[in-house]
Design a protein around this motif. Structure first.
Motif, PDB file in Angstrom:
ATOM      1  N   GLY A 329      -7.907  21.433  -0.662  1.00  0.00           N
ATOM      2  CA  GLY A 329      -7.723  22.574  -1.560  1.00  0.00           C
ATOM      3  C   GLY A 329      -6.311  22.616  -2.111  1.00  0.00           C
ATOM      4  N   ALA A 330      -6.176  22.738  -3.431  1.00  0.00           N
ATOM      5  CA  ALA A 330      -4.856  22.716  -4.064  1.00  0.00           C
ATOM      6  C   ALA A 330      -3.981  23.867  -3.596  1.00  0.00           C
ATOM      7  CB  ALA A 330      -5.015  22.763  -5.585  1.00  0.00           C
ATOM      8  N   SER A 331      -4.541  25.074  -3.555  1.00  0.00           N
ATOM      9  CA  SER A 331      -3.736  26.245  -3.203  1.00  0.00           C
ATOM     10  C   SER A 331      -3.232  26.166  -1.770  1.00  0.00           C
ATOM     11  CB  SER A 331      -4.552  27.525  -3.413  1.00  0.00           C
ATOM     12  OG  SER A 331      -5.754  27.480  -2.659  1.00  0.00           O
ATOM     13  N   THR A 332      -4.047  25.605  -0.880  1.00  0.00           N
ATOM     14  CA  THR A 332      -3.626  25.478   0.514  1.00  0.00           C
ATOM     15  C   THR A 332      -2.434  24.537   0.633  1.00  0.00           C
ATOM     16  OG1 THR A 332      -5.912  25.830   1.234  1.00  0.00           O
ATOM     17  CG2 THR A 332      -4.392  24.856   2.834  1.00  0.00           C
ATOM     18  N   VAL A 333      -2.488  23.419  -0.093  1.00  0.00           N
ATOM     19  CA  VAL A 333      -1.391  22.457  -0.074  1.00  0.00           C
ATOM     20  C   VAL A 333      -0.112  23.085  -0.618  1.00  0.00           C
ATOM     21  CG1 VAL A 333      -0.559  20.282  -1.026  1.00  0.00           C
ATOM     22  CG2 VAL A 333      -2.936  20.482  -0.274  1.00  0.00           C
ATOM     23  N   LEU A 334      -0.238  23.784  -1.747  1.00  0.00           N
ATOM     24  CA  LEU A 334       0.937  24.384  -2.380  1.00  0.00           C
ATOM     25  C   LEU A 334       1.556  25.464  -1.513  1.00  0.00           C
ATOM     26  CD1 LEU A 334      -0.358  24.679  -6.056  1.00  0.00           C
ATOM     27  CD2 LEU A 334       1.292  23.046  -5.156  1.00  0.00           C
ATOM     28  N   GLN A 335       0.716  26.299  -0.897  1.00  0.00           N
ATOM     29  CA  GLN A 335       1.249  27.358  -0.041  1.00  0.00           C
ATOM     30  C   GLN A 335       1.967  26.790   1.169  1.00  0.00           C
ATOM     31  OE1 GLN A 335      -1.912  30.068   0.898  1.00  0.00           O
ATOM     32  NE2 GLN A 335      -2.062  30.873  -1.185  1.00  0.00           N
ATOM     33  N   GLY A 336       1.426  25.687   1.703  1.00  0.00           N
ATOM     34  CA  GLY A 336       2.071  25.048   2.841  1.00  0.00           C
ATOM     35  C   GLY A 336       3.438  24.507   2.471  1.00  0.00           C
ATOM     36  N   LEU A 337       3.541  23.882   1.294  1.00  0.00           N
ATOM     37  CA  LEU A 337       4.824  23.334   0.843  1.00  0.00           C
ATOM     38  C   LEU A 337       5.843  24.431   0.555  1.00  0.00           C
ATOM     39  CD1 LEU A 337       3.561  20.530  -1.563  1.00  0.00           C
ATOM     40  CD2 LEU A 337       4.663  20.209   0.655  1.00  0.00           C
ATOM     41  N   ALA A 339       5.885  27.519   1.652  1.00  0.00           N
ATOM     42  CA  ALA A 339       6.246  28.281   2.845  1.00  0.00           C
ATOM     43  C   ALA A 339       7.235  27.507   3.716  1.00  0.00           C
ATOM     44  CB  ALA A 339       4.986  28.613   3.653  1.00  0.00           C
ATOM     45  N   ALA A 340       7.104  26.180   3.738  1.00  0.00           N
ATOM     46  CA  ALA A 340       7.980  25.360   4.574  1.00  0.00           C
ATOM     47  C   ALA A 340       9.414  25.369   4.068  1.00  0.00           C
ATOM     48  CB  ALA A 340       7.444  23.926   4.631  1.00  0.00           C
ATOM     49  N   ASP A 341       9.587  25.246   2.748  1.00  0.00           N
ATOM     50  CA  ASP A 341      10.940  25.210   2.180  1.00  0.00           C
ATOM     51  C   ASP A 341      10.861  25.579   0.696  1.00  0.00           C
ATOM     52  OD1 ASP A 341      13.491  24.634   1.250  1.00  0.00           O
ATOM     53  OD2 ASP A 341      13.739  22.943   2.624  1.00  0.00           O
ATOM     54  N   PRO A 342      11.022  26.857   0.350  1.00  0.00           N
ATOM     55  CA  PRO A 342      10.905  27.305  -1.047  1.00  0.00           C
ATOM     56  C   PRO A 342      11.859  26.592  -1.996  1.00  0.00           C
ATOM     57  CG  PRO A 342      10.918  29.183   0.455  1.00  0.00           C
ATOM     58  CD  PRO A 342      11.262  27.982   1.271  1.00  0.00           C
ATOM     59  N   GLU A 343      13.091  26.337  -1.566  1.00  0.00           N
ATOM     60  CA  GLU A 343      14.063  25.680  -2.437  1.00  0.00           C
ATOM     61  C   GLU A 343      13.665  24.235  -2.720  1.00  0.00           C
ATOM     62  OE1 GLU A 343      16.663  26.776  -4.174  1.00  0.00           O
ATOM     63  OE2 GLU A 343      15.985  28.756  -3.567  1.00  0.00           O
ATOM     64  N   GLU A 344      13.217  23.550  -1.684  1.00  0.00           N
ATOM     65  CA  GLU A 344      12.795  22.159  -1.855  1.00  0.00           C
ATOM     66  C   GLU A 344      11.564  22.091  -2.751  1.00  0.00           C
ATOM     67  OE1 GLU A 344      13.386  18.211  -1.565  1.00  0.00           O
ATOM     68  OE2 GLU A 344      14.657  19.785  -0.674  1.00  0.00           O
ATOM     69  N   LEU A 348      11.328  19.868  -6.168  1.00  0.00           N
ATOM     70  CA  LEU A 348      10.261  18.891  -6.358  1.00  0.00           C
ATOM     71  C   LEU A 348       9.444  19.211  -7.604  1.00  0.00           C
ATOM     72  CD1 LEU A 348       8.611  16.475  -5.382  1.00  0.00           C
ATOM     73  CD2 LEU A 348       7.325  18.035  -3.896  1.00  0.00           C
ATOM     74  N   ASP A 349       9.163  20.492  -7.805  1.00  0.00           N
ATOM     75  CA  ASP A 349       8.396  20.904  -8.983  1.00  0.00           C
ATOM     76  C   ASP A 349       9.153  20.540 -10.267  1.00  0.00           C
ATOM     77  OD1 ASP A 349       6.081  22.520 -10.128  1.00  0.00           O
ATOM     78  OD2 ASP A 349       7.808  23.598 -10.955  1.00  0.00           O
ATOM     79  N   GLY A 350      10.451  20.797 -10.289  1.00  0.00           N
ATOM     80  CA  GLY A 350      11.256  20.477 -11.469  1.00  0.00           C
ATOM     81  C   GLY A 350      11.309  18.984 -11.741  1.00  0.00           C
ATOM     82  N   ARG A 351      11.427  18.191 -10.686  1.00  0.00           N
ATOM     83  CA  ARG A 351      11.497  16.741 -10.855  1.00  0.00           C
ATOM     84  C   ARG A 351      10.180  16.196 -11.409  1.00  0.00           C
ATOM     85  NH1 ARG A 351      12.802  12.348  -6.052  1.00  0.00           N
ATOM     86  NH2 ARG A 351      12.554  10.466  -7.346  1.00  0.00           N
ATOM     87  N   LEU A 352       9.063  16.690 -10.907  1.00  0.00           N
ATOM     88  CA  LEU A 352       7.758  16.228 -11.390  1.00  0.00           C
ATOM     89  C   LEU A 352       7.540  16.610 -12.850  1.00  0.00           C
ATOM     90  CD1 LEU A 352       5.574  17.072  -8.249  1.00  0.00           C
ATOM     91  CD2 LEU A 352       6.222  14.796  -9.058  1.00  0.00           C
ATOM     92  N   SER A 359       3.417  19.922 -13.568  1.00  0.00           N
ATOM     93  CA  SER A 359       3.975  20.719 -12.482  1.00  0.00           C
ATOM     94  C   SER A 359       3.322  20.310 -11.162  1.00  0.00           C
ATOM     95  CB  SER A 359       3.736  22.205 -12.733  1.00  0.00           C
ATOM     96  OG  SER A 359       2.355  22.501 -12.638  1.00  0.00           O
ATOM     97  N   LEU A 360       3.929  20.709 -10.073  1.00  0.00           N
ATOM     98  CA  LEU A 360       3.356  20.432  -8.765  1.00  0.00           C
ATOM     99  C   LEU A 360       1.986  21.086  -8.629  1.00  0.00           C
ATOM    100  CD1 LEU A 360       3.677  19.138  -6.028  1.00  0.00           C
ATOM    101  CD2 LEU A 360       5.013  21.113  -5.284  1.00  0.00           C
ATOM    102  N   ALA A 361       1.856  22.296  -9.173  1.00  0.00           N
ATOM    103  CA  ALA A 361       0.566  22.990  -9.114  1.00  0.00           C
ATOM    104  C   ALA A 361      -0.495  22.225  -9.907  1.00  0.00           C
ATOM    105  CB  ALA A 361       0.711  24.411  -9.642  1.00  0.00           C
ATOM    106  N   GLU A 362      -0.112  21.683 -11.055  1.00  0.00           N
ATOM    107  CA  GLU A 362      -1.074  20.925 -11.870  1.00  0.00           C
ATOM    108  C   GLU A 362      -1.499  19.641 -11.167  1.00  0.00           C
ATOM    109  OE1 GLU A 362       0.004  21.909 -16.504  1.00  0.00           O
ATOM    110  OE2 GLU A 362       1.482  20.761 -15.334  1.00  0.00           O
ATOM    111  N   ILE A 363      -0.548  18.970 -10.526  1.00  0.00           N
ATOM    112  CA  ILE A 363      -0.885  17.740  -9.810  1.00  0.00           C
ATOM    113  C   ILE A 363      -1.796  18.038  -8.625  1.00  0.00           C
ATOM    114  CG2 ILE A 363       0.067  15.869  -8.408  1.00  0.00           C
ATOM    115  CD1 ILE A 363       2.512  15.905 -10.226  1.00  0.00           C
ATOM    116  N   ALA A 364      -1.448  19.081  -7.866  1.00  0.00           N
ATOM    117  CA  ALA A 364      -2.280  19.446  -6.715  1.00  0.00           C
ATOM    118  C   ALA A 364      -3.683  19.847  -7.162  1.00  0.00           C
ATOM    119  CB  ALA A 364      -1.624  20.584  -5.942  1.00  0.00           C
TER     120      ALA A 364
END
Length: 573
Positions: A329-337, A339-344, A348-352, A359-364
């Motif tokens: 599930g995309a939302s589960t992956v994104l929430q896990g990332l 929650a672990a480190d909002p700044e990181e 990562l989202d900006g680099r993608l 965006s990271l959300a679009e890829i997920a």
């Protein structure tokens, strides 16, 4: 953990881990009489059956041979381990089995024994979790003599034993050390043990008032599940009241546990049972929940259950291992990332976005819900053996997938990798890179109308594309090897499948294991040859391991079956 508690936990582990390797046992009496002494809000219960029988048979099994002090001594000696380590293992092994074979111990714990976890005071848990849990445990056993515990404690543990009065209860007290005691209460053949007398008072009060776990709806439903599960011999049962566990967690101020609380919304209980089936060793589990009360993310997971598994064609050619799930599930992956480190996550989202325009959300959101991997075989990779593997993931957004893969190819070219080889396979374009000589060193991928396949070797991708039209059907040769019952379960599973052939894997991986052992010996100066040989022997004792799971609107079910190499295949239902 106090010594008696450690002994019992080791016994539980040996029983649960070894039962599969037993070929002939009597079926012990199955009942839930112990629940008459447990309060209705009991959090969890682990039950072992015929502990004496398990103890007697375990050393004769493949796992028992591996863990024996003789085998471990040979392994450790081969690794040039210090003699003190070898002696320490042998001493621990002898201590555990001397206790398990002691007549006094068997009088107390030889038949059925349960370990139950009662509710814990939230403040006590927050202050010292380990101590709070330890003091909320109770062990329940059946014994022919209420003097068995005193005999066991005095003759084997060499501990002081006396009798004390706690309220209206006469309790046996065993001194473990200067500050800790084990308390016991006997009533008829029922024996209860705990590290605090208050736990025993709580259990006896529940029995006297009739307000027990036995009448709790969750436990009644679990009992029905245990009764309906077909096992030739039952060795263990587990029960966890998830709704009661959630009530317990509410009062605890812990960030990680608060996250757990969220996913326990709407959950009722999980129960499991393990033992012999007609074809091997089986573990079956059941979870109950109320769909409308579940966390939205959990509901999405249930809703994602596949009506059709579109990767069964990957079982063509009878691979060594096949793993599939429909829970990406995309939302589960994104929430896990996040929650672990909002700044990181932001970085990562900006680099993608800069490098791929996504965006990271679009890829997920591009991938899922079905995904998995296949280990086809072990092949020679030129310099060393390599696994021939295929990874696969379902595609939700084909355009986004094309954009991402095009960006990856460009990145590979920019970093000096050999130019990708393009090959048309039917209507699809396959890309591969020749990194080293040999088929298995050529990473490749192909994007179909709804799947992305990645492999180390284009030949494997060509083969699977040739049978793509049959992807919803289990290949006949694999169905035959699984047997009708397991084949039907694999064909119908809507959440997860794991199929593994340990004996065949051990045969094929031996060359790679030999190579790795030689490399370690050369680089580290230590031999792992005996360890390697014993692990291969352990794998060779099992022909197949199959795990299937299903999720439905009101319950989930999982079943694992292990079949020994020498056992005749039969239907296990």
């Amino acid at each position: 953990m106090k010594k008696i508690g450690l002994i019992l936990l080791v016994a539980f582990a040996l029983g649960a881990g070894s039962a599969y390797f037993f070929s002939r046992t009597k079926n012990p009496v199955s009942d839930t009489a112990y629940a008459d002494y447990l309060p209705p809000n009991t959090l969890a219960v682990i039950s072992l059956r015929d502990l004496s029988g398990l103890t007697d048979r375990f050393p004769k099994t493949a796992l028992g041979h591996f863990l024996s002090k003789e085998t471990m001594a040979a392994i450790l000696a081969d690794m040039h381990a210090d003699s003190s380590i070898v002696d320490a293992y042998a001493k621990s092994y002898d201590q555990v089995f001397s206790v398990l074979h002691n007549p006094g111990f068997r009088m107390v714990f030889g038949d059925d024994v349960e370990l139950a976890w009662l509710p814990v005071n939230s403040k006590d848990f927050s202050a010292d979790p380990r101590k709070a849990v330890e003091q909320s445990l109770v062990i329940l056993a059946t014994t022919a003599s209420n003097k068995a515990l005193e005999t066991f404690a005095g003759t084997l543990l060499h501990k002081d034993v006396d009798t004390i009065k706690k309220g209206n209860l006469d309790l046996t007290r065993v001194r473990l050390d200067s500050n800790n005691y084990l308390y016991a209460y006997a009533e008829g053949a029922r024996l209860l043990l705990a590290f605090t007398p208050e736990v025993l008072e709580h259990c006896v009060l529940a029995n006297k008032t009739g307000k027990t776990l036995q009448q709790e709806k969750n436990f009644v439903d679990a009992g029905r599940f245990w009764h309906e599960t077909s096992l030739a011999g039952n060795y263990s049962r587990e029960f966890v009241q998830l709704d009661q566990l959630r009530l317990f967690l509410v009062g605890i101020n812990n960030k990680d546990l608060k996250q757990v609380d969220r996913y326990l919304q709407g959950m009722q209980f999980v129960a499991s049972t393990a033992g012999k089936s007609e074809s091997g060793w089986k573990v079956v589990s059941l979870s109950r929940y109320t769909y409308d009360k579940l966390d939205p993310e959990v509901r999405k997971l249930i809703d994602a259950g596949a009506k059709k598994n579109i990767s069964l064609n990957l079982l063509t050619d009878n691979p060594l291992l096949y793993s599939w799930s429909s829970s990406l599930g995309a939302s589960t992956v994104l929430q896990g990332l996040s929650a672990a480190d909002p700044e990181e996550y932001k970085k990562l989202d900006g680099r993608l976005r800069r490098e791929f325009g996504l965006s990271l959300a679009e890829i997920a959101g591009t991938f899922g819900p079905q995904y998995g991997l296949v280990l086809k075989k072990i092949v020679q990779g030129g310099m060393f053996p390599l696994p021939e593997m295929v990874f696969f993931v379902q595609i939700r957004d084909h355009k986004a997938a094309e954009t991402l893969l095009a960006g990856i190819r460009q990145k590979a070219d920019a970093r000096g990798m050999a130019a990708a080889t393009r090959e048309q396979v039917g209507p699809y374009t396959m890309y591969s890179w020749a990194l080293l000589p040999g088929e298995a060193t050529r990473p490749a991928f192909v994007l179909t109308r709804d799947m992305l396949y990645m492999a180390n070797g284009p030949a494997g991708l060509k083969r699977l594309l040739s049978v793509e039209k049959e992807r919803e059907h289990l290949p006949e040769q694999v169905a035959e090897k699984l047997g009708p019952v397991l084949a039907d379960q694999v064909q119908r599973a809507n959440n997860g499948i794991f199929v593994f052939w340990p004996n065949r894997f051990a045969v094929q991986v031996k060359g790679a294991a030999d190579w790795l052992a030689d490399l370690i010996a050369a680089s580290k100066g230590r031999s792992v040859t005996r360890l390697k040989d014993e692990l291969l022997h352990l794998l060779q004792s099992t022909e197949k391991a199959v795990l299937v799971s299903d999720l439905f609107p009101d319950h989930g079910r999982a079943e694992m079956v292990l079949v020994g190499k020498q056992e005749k295949e039969k239907s296990d239902r």
